[in-house]
Design an enzyme around this catalytic site. Structure first.
Site, mmCIF file in Angstrom:
data_model
loop_
_atom_site.group_PDB
_atom_site.id
_atom_site.type_symbol
_atom_site.label_atom_id
_atom_site.label_comp_id
_atom_site.label_asym_id
_atom_site.label_seq_id
_atom_site.Cartn_x
_atom_site.Cartn_y
_atom_site.Cartn_z
ATOM 1 N N HIS A 118 -2.975 0.614 -2.597
ATOM 2 C CA HIS A 118 -4.008 -0.437 -3.380
ATOM 3 C C HIS A 118 -3.008 -0.095 -4.766
ATOM 4 C CE1 HIS A 118 -7.395 -1.038 -0.967
ATOM 5 N NE2 HIS A 118 -7.985 0.625 -1.887
ATOM 6 N N HIS A 125 -4.300 6.714 0.169
ATOM 7 C CA HIS A 125 -4.751 5.443 0.288
ATOM 8 C C HIS A 125 -5.229 4.166 -0.795
ATOM 9 C CE1 HIS A 125 -8.362 2.649 1.633
ATOM 10 N NE2 HIS A 125 -8.602 2.144 0.016
ATOM 11 N N GLU A 126 -5.544 5.178 -2.137
ATOM 12 C CA GLU A 126 -5.078 4.698 -3.553
ATOM 13 C C GLU A 126 -4.023 4.481 -3.983
ATOM 14 O OE1 GLU A 126 -8.336 3.638 -4.470
ATOM 15 O OE2 GLU A 126 -9.123 4.456 -2.979
ATOM 16 N N HIS A 140 -7.783 -4.165 1.565
ATOM 17 C CA HIS A 140 -8.018 -3.442 2.707
ATOM 18 C C HIS A 140 -7.507 -3.871 4.463
ATOM 19 C CE1 HIS A 140 -10.858 -1.365 0.257
ATOM 20 N NE2 HIS A 140 -9.764 -0.624 0.118
HETATM 21 ZN ZN LIG Z 1 -9.584 0.707 -0.594
#
Ligand SMILES: [Zn+2]
Length: 464
Positions: A187, A183-184, A193
């Site tokens: 980013h 997930h990171e 999101h």
């Molecule tokens: Zn996040």
């Protein structure tokens, strides 16, 4: 200094948000963690100063200032430059390359892993998962590159958004699992999101009454926050960037449900099909479609062949001028139509650069008709090749054109600059003719007499 500007400008300014977790009752959080939906947060146990960048809107955008960092939606760290852009009320100034998340050039993410991070397979597994699933990005261990990601020990799970420039961190606490790190990394590639999608209301209901008061800004869409964002395919509950139903809950009741009222967990096991499509769109190079020659003083429009995730910044060579441009097209014209020269058009979409090389001015035409062998008997190949001509009309006086496909009268009209000729066995030879036409409609004619001699007895090519 930026903090001061933020405070001074807070009343009149705009932008940004994203979403994310925390705040759910501890029991629910624990439950979420055991089902791999642990929400990411940069500083799970600390509270910093809170700034609202869009204080006049019904859903102001919240940025937390903790430990010298600006945190957006709990796990995205913003550079001062990014915060300043978010804080700019003038949308026009934020168009084009001013989008928040800059891409990694050519999809290459240089990285290092701090030696003191325990259980580093969490990180290497997350990197391997990205590489195995998205062909257009690569992770390369940094040697001396200026721009790179450093995975380092943090108090939570968090990342900078997109390529910021210089060294940027992905913070990894002991509680961050492989899914959190996937997930990171999302980013750091520029993803925000899933709940920020502008079409999310077609897939989910937000129970505003269950959200912790201070956290409602995390439920803004990117359009609410005046972000120049993008989205692909249907809303994706399986996205690695999607929240769970109980994130930010003030009372243990769900904050987000599906339209049928059912709840769901956040996926933190693997990238979804929608994630792969989105990142591929972000990092696949689009083509610039259009003619390779600009004739005379005509203006010509070129189009990007795919979805444009970021408003492009167009540039052209010094011998071209831009007539107009948009997110998907550009119209250009030669500055001086009397010259013939190489030229180029380029688009830079936050680091995703595509260049198209073109020719301006009078197009070139064939200057000679080449045939080999010079003397022939049977099975000879005749060629004419040069930049500029688009159509060729071939004919021969005697014999047959064997390639390519012919019209009924044994002539060829088309784009092939090569034909194969089988002459008759005639000591008088034969003639090959071609009319070459370029994209500006100009033509050149060529005619060559080719002698034949098949008297050597074996059918070979013998000079007369
Ligand atoms: Zn996040």
């Amino acid at each position: 200094m930026l903090r001061k500007k933020l405070m001074l400008g807070a009343l009149s300014l705009t932008i940004v948000s994203c979403s994310h977790d925390i705040s759910a009752p501890e029991s629910i959080q624990k439950n979420a963690e055991t089902s791999f939906s642990s929400p990411e947060k940069a500083y799970p146990h600390e509270k910093g100063e809170i700034f609202y960048l869009n204080s006049k809107s019904s859903n102001p955008t919240r940025v937390d200032f903790i430990d010298g960092k600006f945190i957006w939606n709990n796990d995205m760290i913003l550079s001062e430059d990014q915060v300043a852009k978010l804080n700019n009320p003038n949308l026009a100034e934020r168009a084009g390359s001013n989008d928040l998340a800059k891409r990694w050039p050519d999809g290459i993410i240089y990285y290092t892993i701090a030696r003191n991070i325990p259980d580093q397979t969490r990180i290497t597994d997350a990197i391997a998962h990205w590489e195995a699933n998205v062909p257009s990005i690569r992770f390369v261990e940094r040697t001396s590159e200026t721009n790179y990601v450093m995975f380092t020990v943090g108090r939570g799970c968090s990342s900078f958004l997109g390529m910021v420039g210089g060294r940027q961190y992905i913070f990894v606490a002991s509680s961050c699992n492989t899914g959190n790190i996937i997930h990171e990394i999302g980013h750091s590639l520029g993803l925000i999101h899933e709940i920020q999608r502008t079409d999310r209301d077609s897939a989910i209901l937000i129970n505003w009454e269950n959200i912790v008061n201070e956290e409602t800004s995390h439920f803004n869409t990117y359009a609410d926050d005046n972000i120049n964002g993008f989205q692909f395919g249907p809303f994706d509950f399986n996205s690695i960037m999607m929240n769970g139903s109980f994130d930010y809950s003030s009372n243990g009741l769900p904050t987000i449900v599906k339209l049928d009222g059912s709840t769901f967990l956040a996926n933190r096991s693997s990238l979804s099909e929608g994630d792969l499509e989105t990142v591929s769109k972000m990092y696949d190079h689009p083509e610039i479609n259009g003619t390779s020659i600009i004739c005379d003083n005509r203006s010509v429009t070129y189009n990007l062949d795919t979805f444009v995730p970021t408003a492009p910044s167009w540039s052209v060579s010094s011998n071209l001028q831009i007539i107009s441009s948009s997110n998907i097209s550009i119209t250009v014209q030669a500055l001086d139509s009397s010259t013939s020269d190489e030229a180029w058009i380029r688009t830079d979409m936050n680091g995703l650069i595509t260049t198209k090389e073109i020719w301006i001015g009078k197009p070139l035409l064939p200057t000679d008709l080449i045939h080999e062998p010079v003397f022939t008997c049977v099975g000879s190949t005749i060629t004419a090749k040069i930049l500029g001509a688009e159509t060729y009309e071939w004919s021969i006086s005697r014999g047959t054109i064997n390639f390519p496909a012919l019209a009924n009268d044994n002539t060829y009209v088309g784009s092939s600059d090569t034909i194969s000729v089988e002459p008759v066995n005639d000591p008088n030879g034969f003639t090959v003719q071609v009319k070459a036409t370029n994209s500006c409609g100009e033509t050149n004619y060529f005619s060559k007499f080719i002698p034949t001699n098949c008297n050597d007895g074996d059918g070979g090519s013998v000079p007369l």
